[in-house]
Design an enzyme around this catalytic site. Structure first.
Site, short mmCIF file in Angstrom:
data_model
loop_
_atom_site.label_atom_id
_atom_site.label_comp_id
_atom_site.label_asym_id
_atom_site.label_seq_id
_atom_site.Cartn_x
_atom_site.Cartn_y
_atom_site.Cartn_z
CB SER A 79 -0.90 0.03 1.23
OG SER A 79 -2.12 -0.56 0.94
CE LYS A 118 -3.79 1.05 -1.39
NZ LYS A 118 -4.31 0.44 -0.18
CE1 TYR A 135 -3.59 -0.64 -4.98
CE2 TYR A 135 -4.47 -2.87 -5.08
CZ TYR A 135 -4.06 -1.78 -4.35
OH TYR A 135 -4.09 -1.84 -2.98
CE1 TYR A 162 -4.34 1.39 4.24
CE2 TYR A 162 -3.34 0.30 6.12
CZ TYR A 162 -3.37 0.58 4.77
OH TYR A 162 -2.43 0.06 3.95
CB VAL A 201 -0.32 -5.88 4.14
CG1 VAL A 201 -1.63 -5.28 4.53
CG2 VAL A 201 -0.23 -6.17 2.68
N1 GLN Z 1 -1.87 -5.19 -2.28
C1 GLN Z 1 -2.59 -5.05 -1.04
C2 GLN Z 1 -4.08 -5.07 -1.29
O1 GLN Z 1 -4.52 -4.49 -2.23
C3 GLN Z 1 -2.16 -3.78 -0.38
C4 GLN Z 1 -2.88 -3.54 0.92
C5 GLN Z 1 -2.03 -2.93 1.98
O2 GLN Z 1 -0.80 -2.89 1.92
N2 GLN Z 1 -2.69 -2.52 3.04
O3 GLN Z 1 -4.84 -5.66 -0.58
#
Ligand code: GLN
Length: 348
Positions: free
Chosen positions: A84, A87, A210, A262, A280
């Site tokens: 993530s 992003k 993505y 988040y 994650v």
């Molecule tokens: N690739 C993961 C997903 O889309 C990224 C989520 C994350 O790092 N929180 O679920």
């Protein structure tokens, strides 16, 4: 839950506008790593099957200064997937390409208060993804990358994130394949975005781009260079390359401050006081505008998906390096010389 007790005994330094000298920063980085290395809280992510196989003991920490000073501790050069954290950098590239207004309109800048992969968040908000740091908003942001085909869009993402890192980043094919096989939820988000008219093109192809962007391999050191580029008005402090404009950095960091962790973004800002983004695979990068960036890597996560040790170590750095954006001391008591009033002002 973020446990502030982890660093409450560390004196809260306030910003003097610059970091302390290289030696002092290095000492504090090594100290923060040593202090939390034996912390065992949290659980490794397993919803992407291959992530569950990582060594949970890995722990790296890095700080990069806007002046180019580098500091690594522990496993700072160990590769892991950016997830993530991609992003925030893809968002910066999208604003650079399309401008503040358009991206704000399509993707939004407000926290959902819900989990990163929430479907309900979009339904509750009339099909608006709300912000680019959750999966729905990130997929809508990736769709804004220039390119006639998904392959060209992916190349643009890879090149852009590599410019932030100052080296060519490559895809972890195993992580990509593992997520591509199991990402039904993200594909559902892509379809939902399209149904609400918020995504042009084939949603499955966009979600594939993505998924690739999330599987780019980085190290904690890379993340700190990437973050330091956003701290340095868009110029990579290691390579000297201008990657995005200073306005783009400001816009990106504002959104990251509101939603980078988040539904725990409020806790994070309250305790640590810096824009930061987590992923994650266990990475977190925090950006101190005008000073530099700190990045941690440790795979055990709290229940919102944020690395436990990375949060602790960056919390420690924020306090002891005087990074918290909200911390101040009265100017007339400032002994360091910054902001000390002149005798003339004093007598008014
Ligand atoms: N690739 C993961 C997903 O889309 C990224 C989520 C994350 O790092 N929180 O679920």
């Amino acid at each position: 839950m973020l446990d502030p007790v982890a660093w409450l005994d560390v004196p809260q330094e306030v910003s003097t506008g610059t970091l302390p000298g290289w030696d002092r920063v290095d000492e504090i980085v090594q100290e923060a790593h040593a202090r939390y290395v034996s912390e065992r809280g949290g659980r490794v992510a397993d919803y992407i099957p291959v992530l569950a196989e990582v060594d949970p003991e890995l722990f790296g920490l890095a700080v990069i200064e806007v002046g180019g000073g580098l500091h690594d501790a522990g496993d700072a050069l160990h590769p892991f997937s950016i997830q993530s954290i991609s992003k925030m950098f893809v968002y910066a590239l999208a604003i650079q390409e399309h401008g503040h207004e358009k991206v704000r309109d399509i993707v939004g800048v407000n926290n959902t208060g819900l989990a990163f992969n929430s479907v309900i968040a979009m339904e509750l908000n009339g099909g608006h993804p709300m912000n680019p740091m959750v999966n729905a908003g990130a997929i809508a942001t990736t769709a804004l990358m220039p390119g006639a085909t998904a392959v060209e869009q992916w190349e643009r993402v890879r090149e852009g994130l590599s410019a932030f890192a100052g080296r060519p980043l490559s895809l972890d094919g195993v992580v990509y394949a593992s997520e591509a096989e199991t990402n039904d939820r993200n594909r559902a988000l892509g379809r939902l975005l399209r149904s609400y008219g918020r995504l042009d093109g084939d949603p499955d192809e966009i979600v594939d781009v993505y998924t690739r962007q999330c599987a780019l391999n980085v190290t904690a050191h890379d993340l700190a260079v990437m973050g330091a580029t956003l701290a340095d008005g868009g110029v990579n402090p290691v390579t000297g390359e201008r990657v995005v404009s200073a306005d783009v950095c400001r816009d990106t960091l504002a959104v990251v401050a509101s939603s980078g962790l988040y539904e725990r973004s409020g806790d994070w800002l309250f305790e640590i006081g810096l824009p930061a983004k987590s992923g994650v695979a266990g990475g977190i990068v925090a950006v101190a505008p005008g000073k530099g960036a700190a990045a941690g890597f440790s795979p055990r996560l709290d229940d919102a998906g944020n690395s436990v040790r990375s949060q602790m170590a960056i919390g420690h750095l924020s306090r002891s390096l005087g990074l918290n954006l909200f911390a101040s001391a009265p100017a007339r008591e400032n002994v360091s010389g910054h902001g000390v009033r002149s005798q003339e002002q004093e007598t008014r």
